[in-house]
Design a protein around this motif. Structure first.
Motif, PDB file in Angstrom:
ATOM      1  N   LEU A   1      -1.931   3.067  -8.955  1.00 42.84           N
ATOM      2  CA  LEU A   1      -1.510   1.843  -8.284  1.00 42.84           C
ATOM      3  C   LEU A   1      -1.254   2.126  -6.813  1.00 42.84           C
ATOM      4  CD1 LEU A   1      -0.164  -0.976  -7.896  1.00 42.84           C
ATOM      5  CD2 LEU A   1       1.901   0.021  -8.910  1.00 42.84           C
ATOM      6  N   GLY A   2      -0.512   3.177  -6.521  1.00 45.07           N
ATOM      7  CA  GLY A   2      -0.168   3.506  -5.141  1.00 45.07           C
ATOM      8  C   GLY A   2      -1.369   3.763  -4.267  1.00 45.07           C
ATOM      9  N   SER A   3      -2.352   4.469  -4.803  1.00 50.32           N
ATOM     10  CA  SER A   3      -3.543   4.774  -4.004  1.00 50.32           C
ATOM     11  C   SER A   3      -4.387   3.526  -3.751  1.00 50.32           C
ATOM     12  CB  SER A   3      -4.376   5.871  -4.670  1.00 50.32           C
ATOM     13  OG  SER A   3      -4.785   5.477  -5.954  1.00 50.32           O
ATOM     14  N   ARG A   4      -4.462   2.640  -4.743  1.00 47.17           N
ATOM     15  CA  ARG A   4      -5.218   1.402  -4.538  1.00 47.17           C
ATOM     16  C   ARG A   4      -4.518   0.514  -3.518  1.00 47.17           C
ATOM     17  NH1 ARG A   4      -5.891   2.426 -10.002  1.00 47.17           N
ATOM     18  NH2 ARG A   4      -4.071   1.211 -10.595  1.00 47.17           N
ATOM     19  N   LEU A   5      -3.192   0.440  -3.614  1.00 45.04           N
ATOM     20  CA  LEU A   5      -2.418  -0.356  -2.655  1.00 45.04           C
ATOM     21  C   LEU A   5      -2.588   0.197  -1.240  1.00 45.04           C
ATOM     22  CD1 LEU A   5      -0.306  -2.508  -1.937  1.00 45.04           C
ATOM     23  CD2 LEU A   5       1.448  -0.835  -2.526  1.00 45.04           C
ATOM     24  N   ARG A   6      -2.458   1.500  -1.087  1.00 43.72           N
ATOM     25  CA  ARG A   6      -2.589   2.130   0.232  1.00 43.72           C
ATOM     26  C   ARG A   6      -3.968   1.860   0.835  1.00 43.72           C
ATOM     27  NH1 ARG A   6      -1.551   6.913  -1.262  1.00 43.72           N
ATOM     28  NH2 ARG A   6       0.682   6.786  -0.858  1.00 43.72           N
ATOM     29  N   ARG A   7      -5.005   1.994   0.006  1.00 46.95           N
ATOM     30  CA  ARG A   7      -6.367   1.779   0.509  1.00 46.95           C
ATOM     31  C   ARG A   7      -6.551   0.357   1.023  1.00 46.95           C
ATOM     32  NH1 ARG A   7     -11.026   1.238  -3.428  1.00 46.95           N
ATOM     33  NH2 ARG A   7     -11.916  -0.498  -2.319  1.00 46.95           N
ATOM     34  N   LYS A   8      -6.117  -0.626   0.226  1.00 46.09           N
ATOM     35  CA  LYS A   8      -6.288  -2.027   0.630  1.00 46.09           C
ATOM     36  C   LYS A   8      -5.451  -2.358   1.869  1.00 46.09           C
ATOM     37  CE  LYS A   8      -9.389  -3.449  -2.128  1.00 46.09           C
ATOM     38  NZ  LYS A   8     -10.675  -3.867  -1.567  1.00 46.09           N
ATOM     39  N   ARG A   9      -4.251  -1.800   1.922  1.00 44.29           N
ATOM     40  CA  ARG A   9      -3.402  -2.036   3.096  1.00 44.29           C
ATOM     41  C   ARG A   9      -4.059  -1.459   4.346  1.00 44.29           C
ATOM     42  NH1 ARG A   9      -0.164   1.227   5.734  1.00 44.29           N
ATOM     43  NH2 ARG A   9       0.019   2.810   4.112  1.00 44.29           N
ATOM     44  N   ARG A  10      -4.561  -0.259   4.244  1.00 43.57           N
ATOM     45  CA  ARG A  10      -5.195   0.389   5.392  1.00 43.57           C
ATOM     46  C   ARG A  10      -6.491  -0.310   5.792  1.00 43.57           C
ATOM     47  NH1 ARG A  10      -4.243   6.767   3.934  1.00 43.57           N
ATOM     48  NH2 ARG A  10      -2.062   6.841   4.596  1.00 43.57           N
TER      49      ARG A  10
ATOM     50  N   GLU B   1       3.514   3.018  -3.106  1.00 43.70           N
ATOM     51  CA  GLU B   1       2.459   3.927  -2.660  1.00 43.70           C
ATOM     52  C   GLU B   1       2.735   5.368  -3.059  1.00 43.70           C
ATOM     53  OE1 GLU B   1       1.433   3.484   1.458  1.00 43.70           O
ATOM     54  OE2 GLU B   1       0.704   1.427   1.163  1.00 43.70           O
ATOM     55  N   ASN B   2       4.001   5.746  -3.120  1.00 43.14           N
ATOM     56  CA  ASN B   2       4.354   7.123  -3.489  1.00 43.14           C
ATOM     57  C   ASN B   2       4.509   7.320  -4.994  1.00 43.14           C
ATOM     58  OD1 ASN B   2       4.335   7.933  -0.834  1.00 43.14           O
ATOM     59  ND2 ASN B   2       6.500   7.550  -0.535  1.00 43.14           N
ATOM     60  N   GLY B   3       4.258   6.260  -5.764  1.00 43.61           N
ATOM     61  CA  GLY B   3       4.334   6.357  -7.217  1.00 43.61           C
ATOM     62  C   GLY B   3       5.751   6.381  -7.763  1.00 43.61           C
ATOM     63  N   LYS B   4       6.715   5.933  -6.973  1.00 43.68           N
ATOM     64  CA  LYS B   4       8.107   5.976  -7.403  1.00 43.68           C
ATOM     65  C   LYS B   4       8.609   4.644  -7.936  1.00 43.68           C
ATOM     66  CE  LYS B   4       8.993   9.829  -4.602  1.00 43.68           C
ATOM     67  NZ  LYS B   4       9.770  10.795  -4.102  1.00 43.68           N
ATOM     68  N   SER B   5       7.813   3.604  -7.821  1.00 41.75           N
ATOM     69  CA  SER B   5       8.194   2.306  -8.358  1.00 41.75           C
ATOM     70  C   SER B   5       7.497   2.126  -9.697  1.00 41.75           C
ATOM     71  CB  SER B   5       7.788   1.186  -7.402  1.00 41.75           C
ATOM     72  OG  SER B   5       8.157  -0.054  -7.935  1.00 41.75           O
ATOM     73  N   LEU B   6       8.274   2.071 -10.763  1.00 38.89           N
ATOM     74  CA  LEU B   6       7.696   2.001 -12.106  1.00 38.89           C
ATOM     75  C   LEU B   6       7.191   0.621 -12.468  1.00 38.89           C
ATOM     76  CD1 LEU B   6      10.320   4.181 -13.987  1.00 38.89           C
ATOM     77  CD2 LEU B   6       8.100   4.864 -13.083  1.00 38.89           C
TER      78      LEU B   6
END
Length: 124
Positions: A20-29, A53-58
């Motif tokens: 989830l974090g990596s997909r969110l980061r990519r779209k944001r960037r 983005e850091n995978g800390k939100s469950l």
């Protein structure tokens, strides 16, 4: 670059796109936004975006709003699925439990699921 093999589709997915974090980061960037800009647009704060983005939100509470401002499907953002299907109560229950598991266990379970799907599809 590291890749994850998705046996069902016989494709390789870049490992950094597997969360989830990596997909969110990519779209944001892709939109040229900072975490703070995305947060403002989604009605949340920068710390929430950073945790996702850091995978800390469950279980991100604002996932629908975030997906909307990024113009992506919430199912894709959460699970990497490009299509949305209606989930029955059992599937929703499993998805909620999934988010409470730590990463090493998630990977092992996901691998087992794909193996079972592959075994089952070969029996038909």
């Amino acid at each position: 670059m590291s890749y994850v093999h998705a046996q069902k589709f016989e494709t390789y997915i870049p490992r950094e796109m597997d969360t989830l974090g990596s997909r969110l980061r990519r779209k944001r960037r892709e939109r040229g936004w900072t975490q703070e800009e995305l947060a403002l647009r989604a009605g949340t704060n920068q710390a929430v975006i950073q945790k996702i983005e850091n995978g800390k939100s469950l279980r991100p509470r604002k996932i629908d709003e975030i997906a909307q401002v990024l113009d992506v499907n919430p199912a894709w953002l959460m699970f990497g699925e490009s299509t949305t299907t209606v989930m029955d109560d059992e599937a929703v229950e499993v998805a909620k439990a999934w988010h409470n598991l730590p990463e090493p266990i998630r990977s092992r379970i996901k691998r087992n699921i794909f193996e079972q799907v592959l075994l089952h599809s070969n029996k038909k």
